[in-house]
Design an enzyme around this catalytic site. Sequence first.
Site, PDB file in Angstrom:
ATOM      1  N   TYR A 141       0.844  -1.195   0.000  1.00 14.50           N
ATOM      2  CA  TYR A 141       0.000   0.000   0.000  1.00 14.50           C
ATOM      3  C   TYR A 141       0.887   1.256   0.000  1.00 14.50           C
ATOM      4  CZ  TYR A 141      -3.767  -3.236   1.127  1.00 14.50           C
ATOM      5  OH  TYR A 141      -4.684  -4.264   1.083  1.00 14.50           O
ATOM      6  N   ASN A 164     -12.794  -0.359  -5.297  1.00 10.67           N
ATOM      7  CA  ASN A 164     -12.495  -0.629  -6.708  1.00 10.67           C
ATOM      8  C   ASN A 164     -13.655  -1.379  -7.364  1.00 10.67           C
ATOM      9  OD1 ASN A 164     -11.378  -1.327  -9.190  1.00 10.67           O
ATOM     10  ND2 ASN A 164     -10.082  -2.939  -8.331  1.00 10.67           N
ATOM     11  N   CYS A 172      -6.422  -4.796  -7.823  1.00 10.20           N
ATOM     12  CA  CYS A 172      -6.234  -4.487  -6.410  1.00 10.20           C
ATOM     13  C   CYS A 172      -5.742  -5.700  -5.617  1.00 10.20           C
ATOM     14  CB  CYS A 172      -7.504  -3.905  -5.799  1.00 10.20           C
ATOM     15  SG  CYS A 172      -8.999  -4.886  -6.053  1.00 10.20           S
ATOM     16  N   HIS A 173      -5.864  -6.911  -6.200  1.00  8.33           N
ATOM     17  CA  HIS A 173      -5.330  -8.094  -5.519  1.00  8.33           C
ATOM     18  C   HIS A 173      -3.801  -8.078  -5.469  1.00  8.33           C
ATOM     19  CE1 HIS A 173      -5.384  -9.178  -9.816  1.00  8.33           C
ATOM     20  NE2 HIS A 173      -4.361  -9.972  -9.542  1.00  8.33           N
ATOM     21  N   GLU A 199      -0.944 -15.900 -10.944  1.00  5.39           N
ATOM     22  CA  GLU A 199      -0.067 -15.010 -11.707  1.00  5.39           C
ATOM     23  C   GLU A 199       1.400 -15.409 -11.545  1.00  5.39           C
ATOM     24  OE1 GLU A 199      -0.816 -10.861 -11.164  1.00  5.39           O
ATOM     25  OE2 GLU A 199      -2.972 -11.061 -11.518  1.00  5.39           O
TER      26      GLU A 199
END
Length: 208
Positions: A141, A164, A172-173, A199
């Site tokens: 963050y 979001n 946002c993950h 990912e």
Amino acid sequence: MKRSGDVSSAMASRLVPRVNSKPLEPPCKESHVVLLSPVGKIEISGCERGLHEIKLPKMSVLPAGRAESSGTCEVCEGAEEMPEPLEQCTAWLRAYFCEPATVGNLPVPAFHHPLLLQDSFTRQVLWTLLNDVKFGEAVSYKQLAHLAGHSRAARAVGSAMRVNPIPIIIPCHRVIRSSGDTGNYGAGQLLKEWLLSHEKLQKEKLAQ
């Protein structure tokens, strides 16, 4: 530290999704689509001018197959009449889950949610996230606050992530705590962990 003017210029120079915000627009003719994905049913809403919202399922258990790509990613409701932004969205999400190497070749759909149609700290942070934090990456963050030109606004960045309206596409993950913990996620921590694992695995495969 970047000055606010420098940040604004940098933001303006990047490629960002199309946003249509003409005054006195007629009411939207909203369409809805449900995409059956490896993590469950994803609800997508939008109109001819852009996406309104992506609603993710809340997972109580991890799906089978760890975070492997899956061929199961098809529209199961609402396929008859999809405006272009929803067609682009479903194609983008299908690629994200099943063929990650092709995501970069696809257009990001236009957005037409009120939060993304007006200048605000939240919009600036979300677009910074979309532009700067790529597939397989993660930032804290605090780091995202710095990227957006507001180094002391880590707490406000957390608030922006919570509202979001276009998760996964606006990733946002990928925003985690400085400690390395994944942190909170609107659709639940399990889904956030699955997306990050998906990912990481796919990025490693592409690097081979």
